[in-house]
Design a protein around this motif. Structure first.
Motif, PDB file in Angstrom:
ATOM      1  N   THR A  29      -2.508  -6.478   2.889  1.00 34.25           N
ATOM      2  CA  THR A  29      -2.761  -5.133   3.410  1.00 34.25           C
ATOM      3  C   THR A  29      -3.353  -4.212   2.347  1.00 34.25           C
ATOM      4  OG1 THR A  29      -0.511  -4.323   2.989  1.00 34.25           O
ATOM      5  CG2 THR A  29      -0.929  -5.315   5.143  1.00 34.25           C
ATOM      6  N   THR A  30      -3.219  -4.574   1.073  1.00 33.12           N
ATOM      7  CA  THR A  30      -3.863  -3.774   0.018  1.00 33.12           C
ATOM      8  C   THR A  30      -5.305  -4.223  -0.216  1.00 33.12           C
ATOM      9  OG1 THR A  30      -2.952  -5.255  -1.641  1.00 33.12           O
ATOM     10  CG2 THR A  30      -1.723  -3.244  -1.210  1.00 33.12           C
ATOM     11  N   ALA A  83      -0.506   6.703   4.183  1.00 30.78           N
ATOM     12  CA  ALA A  83       0.244   7.024   5.393  1.00 30.78           C
ATOM     13  C   ALA A  83       0.924   5.787   5.959  1.00 30.78           C
ATOM     14  CB  ALA A  83      -0.690   7.614   6.438  1.00 30.78           C
ATOM     15  N   GLU A  84       2.052   6.037   6.599  1.00 32.20           N
ATOM     16  CA  GLU A  84       2.704   4.985   7.366  1.00 32.20           C
ATOM     17  C   GLU A  84       3.127   5.581   8.699  1.00 32.20           C
ATOM     18  OE1 GLU A  84       4.615   1.351   5.935  1.00 32.20           O
ATOM     19  OE2 GLU A  84       6.445   2.529   6.137  1.00 32.20           O
ATOM     20  N   ARG A  85       2.588   5.002   9.777  1.00 31.59           N
ATOM     21  CA  ARG A  85       2.835   5.517  11.125  1.00 31.59           C
ATOM     22  C   ARG A  85       3.859   4.652  11.821  1.00 31.59           C
ATOM     23  NH1 ARG A  85      -2.309   6.065   9.532  1.00 31.59           N
ATOM     24  NH2 ARG A  85      -3.476   7.944  10.071  1.00 31.59           N
ATOM     25  N   PHE A  86       4.804   5.311  12.494  1.00 27.32           N
ATOM     26  CA  PHE A  86       5.840   4.589  13.228  1.00 27.32           C
ATOM     27  C   PHE A  86       5.501   4.451  14.707  1.00 27.32           C
ATOM     28  CE2 PHE A  86       9.676   5.670  10.290  1.00 27.32           C
ATOM     29  CZ  PHE A  86       9.153   4.833   9.328  1.00 27.32           C
ATOM     30  N   GLY A  87       4.321   4.946  15.115  1.00 27.11           N
ATOM     31  CA  GLY A  87       3.993   4.932  16.543  1.00 27.11           C
ATOM     32  C   GLY A  87       4.691   6.082  17.249  1.00 27.11           C
ATOM     33  N   ASN A 135      -0.245  -1.137   7.642  1.00 30.33           N
ATOM     34  CA  ASN A 135       1.024  -1.540   7.016  1.00 30.33           C
ATOM     35  C   ASN A 135       1.792  -2.506   7.914  1.00 30.33           C
ATOM     36  OD1 ASN A 135       0.975   0.329   4.657  1.00 30.33           O
ATOM     37  ND2 ASN A 135       1.067   1.898   6.249  1.00 30.33           N
ATOM     38  N   THR A 182      -2.726  12.090  20.301  1.00 33.59           N
ATOM     39  CA  THR A 182      -2.421  10.829  19.650  1.00 33.59           C
ATOM     40  C   THR A 182      -2.150   9.759  20.687  1.00 33.59           C
ATOM     41  OG1 THR A 182      -0.950   9.705  18.125  1.00 33.59           O
ATOM     42  CG2 THR A 182       0.038  11.361  19.521  1.00 33.59           C
ATOM     43  N   GLY A 214      -0.358   6.959  19.660  1.00 33.94           N
ATOM     44  CA  GLY A 214       0.769   6.172  19.174  1.00 33.94           C
ATOM     45  C   GLY A 214       0.394   4.920  18.405  1.00 33.94           C
ATOM     46  N   HIS A 215      -0.845   4.881  17.891  1.00 35.62           N
ATOM     47  CA  HIS A 215      -1.204   3.684  17.137  1.00 35.62           C
ATOM     48  C   HIS A 215      -0.421   3.598  15.832  1.00 35.62           C
ATOM     49  CE1 HIS A 215      -3.951   6.724  15.412  1.00 35.62           C
ATOM     50  NE2 HIS A 215      -3.829   6.033  14.311  1.00 35.62           N
ATOM     51  N   LEU A 216      -0.366   2.400  15.315  1.00 35.82           N
ATOM     52  CA  LEU A 216       0.249   2.174  14.011  1.00 35.82           C
ATOM     53  C   LEU A 216      -0.866   2.111  12.973  1.00 35.82           C
ATOM     54  CD1 LEU A 216       2.664  -0.648  15.185  1.00 35.82           C
ATOM     55  CD2 LEU A 216       3.244   1.757  14.807  1.00 35.82           C
ATOM     56  N   ASP A 217      -0.543   1.632  11.780  1.00 34.21           N
ATOM     57  CA  ASP A 217      -1.593   1.402  10.806  1.00 34.21           C
ATOM     58  C   ASP A 217      -1.399   0.025  10.189  1.00 34.21           C
ATOM     59  OD1 ASP A 217       0.480   1.899   8.890  1.00 34.21           O
ATOM     60  OD2 ASP A 217       0.104   4.030   9.219  1.00 34.21           O
ATOM     61  N   TRP A 236       0.831  -1.208   0.000  1.00 37.15           N
ATOM     62  CA  TRP A 236       0.000   0.000   0.000  1.00 37.15           C
ATOM     63  C   TRP A 236       0.861   1.251   0.000  1.00 37.15           C
ATOM     64  CZ3 TRP A 236      -4.484   1.797  -1.130  1.00 37.15           C
ATOM     65  CH2 TRP A 236      -4.956   2.990  -0.555  1.00 37.15           C
ATOM     66  N   PHE A 237       1.792   1.325   0.922  1.00 42.27           N
ATOM     67  CA  PHE A 237       2.655   2.514   1.015  1.00 42.27           C
ATOM     68  C   PHE A 237       3.849   2.321   0.071  1.00 42.27           C
ATOM     69  CE2 PHE A 237       5.558   5.573   2.929  1.00 42.27           C
ATOM     70  CZ  PHE A 237       4.714   6.633   3.171  1.00 42.27           C
ATOM     71  N   ALA A 247      -4.480  -1.615   4.991  1.00 40.80           N
ATOM     72  CA  ALA A 247      -3.308  -0.802   5.338  1.00 40.80           C
ATOM     73  C   ALA A 247      -3.707   0.489   6.041  1.00 40.80           C
ATOM     74  CB  ALA A 247      -2.493  -0.475   4.085  1.00 40.80           C
ATOM     75  N   THR A 305       3.247   8.882  14.781  1.00 44.69           N
ATOM     76  CA  THR A 305       1.789   8.904  14.619  1.00 44.69           C
ATOM     77  C   THR A 305       1.219  10.317  14.693  1.00 44.69           C
ATOM     78  OG1 THR A 305       1.674   6.687  15.511  1.00 44.69           O
ATOM     79  CG2 THR A 305      -0.367   7.941  15.520  1.00 44.69           C
TER      80      THR A 305
END
Lengths: 240, 88
Positions: free
Chosen positions: B24-25, A235-239, B9, B2, B4-7, A110-111, B40, A213
């Motif tokens: 994830t797609t 988007a890609e979040r690292f926390g 991916n 926030t 701190g959640h991820l997503d 996706w990313f 994702a 995030t």
């Protein structure tokens, strides 16, 4: 496309990666170059999971972006030290050339930026979130559509890939301290920055936002407020 | 503002141990609110040994994944349908 089918089939194999080179990016981050026999190639933006196994069999696993485009059986990961972390202190401080880790990848679809994908590209990274965006920037060719990179960073000494980013397509947005000669007063990225240094929503860029995030939440909000279609904001979040 | 959640991916590696496709797609429809989107883009909470993915629309749990020495557990009851597209 045969290559893609191959990637799909091989995508979830664990491979042995041998460290061949390291490069310090900042005082607390470094880029690790690994030789990975059997690596099937990857798309810019994908990541890999690194697994470490202790002598007593205890394992720890973390995801890291692939920070360079496909290069045969070599991959690069750029790792930021997380104090008290289980994996990053080893990768940033202890691992030596010749040491091996286990890699699962390439991961994620996706990313990613595909060279055949139409339309301009707006990359917005915060801190270590620059890593997958650097792979995208380096994956483009002279035939690629317009790219812009906005890189939010605290101070000049926090910049990753310094020396590669001196391009009219790249803007460093300092949040705490800027080098001499930079007119923009240090502050967190805002709507005016997107207008001044980004790409207008009317050009329909695909937007890639990566970082902590809170940074990702802020920037995706700014992009949508500026009229960018949420379907084109990835988007890609690292926390953190 | 926030937590701190991820997503989603972050699920690519763990789910690759279960699915043969890159999942994830895939477009997941939430069983709670009906919203559809790529996995994702889900909000993901958790540590390396387990994850919970929530719908970005209504916060319903879409998926739970847990790894333990005895085996892997995947609970997808929050996903009404999962559509794997035949891209490229």
């Amino acid at each position: 496309m045969a290559g893609t089918a191959l990637r799909r089939r091989l995508g979830h194999r664990r491979l042995t990666a041998r460290l061949v080179e390291t490069r310090d990016e900042t005082a607390t981050a470094r880029t690790l170059r690994f030789a990975v026999p059997g690596w099937p190639g990857h798309l810019a933006g994908q990541h890999a999971d690194v697994r470490l196994t202790a002598e007593d069999g205890y394992t720890a696993q973390r995801s890291y972006s692939l920070s360079a485009p496909a290069d045969g059986e070599f991959v690069e990961l750029t790792v930021q030290l997380v104090p008290d972390g289980e994996v990053s202190p080893y990768l940033v401080r202890d691992i030596e050339v010749g040491d091996e880790v286990e890699l699962l990848g390439p991961l994620g679809g996706w990313f990613v930026w595909r060279p055949e994908q139409p339309g301009p590209v707006l990359l917005i990274g915060g801190g270590s979130g620059i890593a997958p965006l650097r792979a995208m920037l380096r994956a483009r060719s002279a035939a690629s559509p317009p790219f812009r990179l906005l890189y939010s960073v605290r101070t000049p000494s926090d910049v990753y890939f310094a020396g590669e980013l001196d391009s009219p397509d790249v803007t460093l947005l300092y949040t705490r301290e800027a080098p001499d000669g930079v007119e923009r007063t240090p502050h967190r990225i805002d709507a005016a920055d997107l207008t001044a240094y980004g790409l207008p929503a009317a050009e329909e860029p695909t937007c890639y936002v990566c970082g902590p995030t809170s940074f990702v939440e802020t920037v995706t909000g700014l992009l949508i407020d500026a009229g960018h279609d949420p379907a084109r904001v990835r988007a890609e979040r690292f926390g953190g | 503002m926030t937590d701190g959640h991820l997503d989603g991916n972050a699920l690519a590696g763990p789910l690759s141990t279960v699915f043969t496709a890159e999942v994830t797609t895939a477009v997941a429809a939430c069983a709670g609110c009906g919203r559809s989107g790529p996995l994702a883009a889900a909000r993901v909470y958790g540590a390396p040994m387990g994850y919970v993915a929530r719908c970005p629309g209504c916060d319903q749990v879409l998926l739970r994944y847990a790894e333990a020495p005895a085996g892997t557990t995947l609970d997808m009851r929050g996903i009404a349908t999962l559509r794997l597209t035949t891209a490229d």
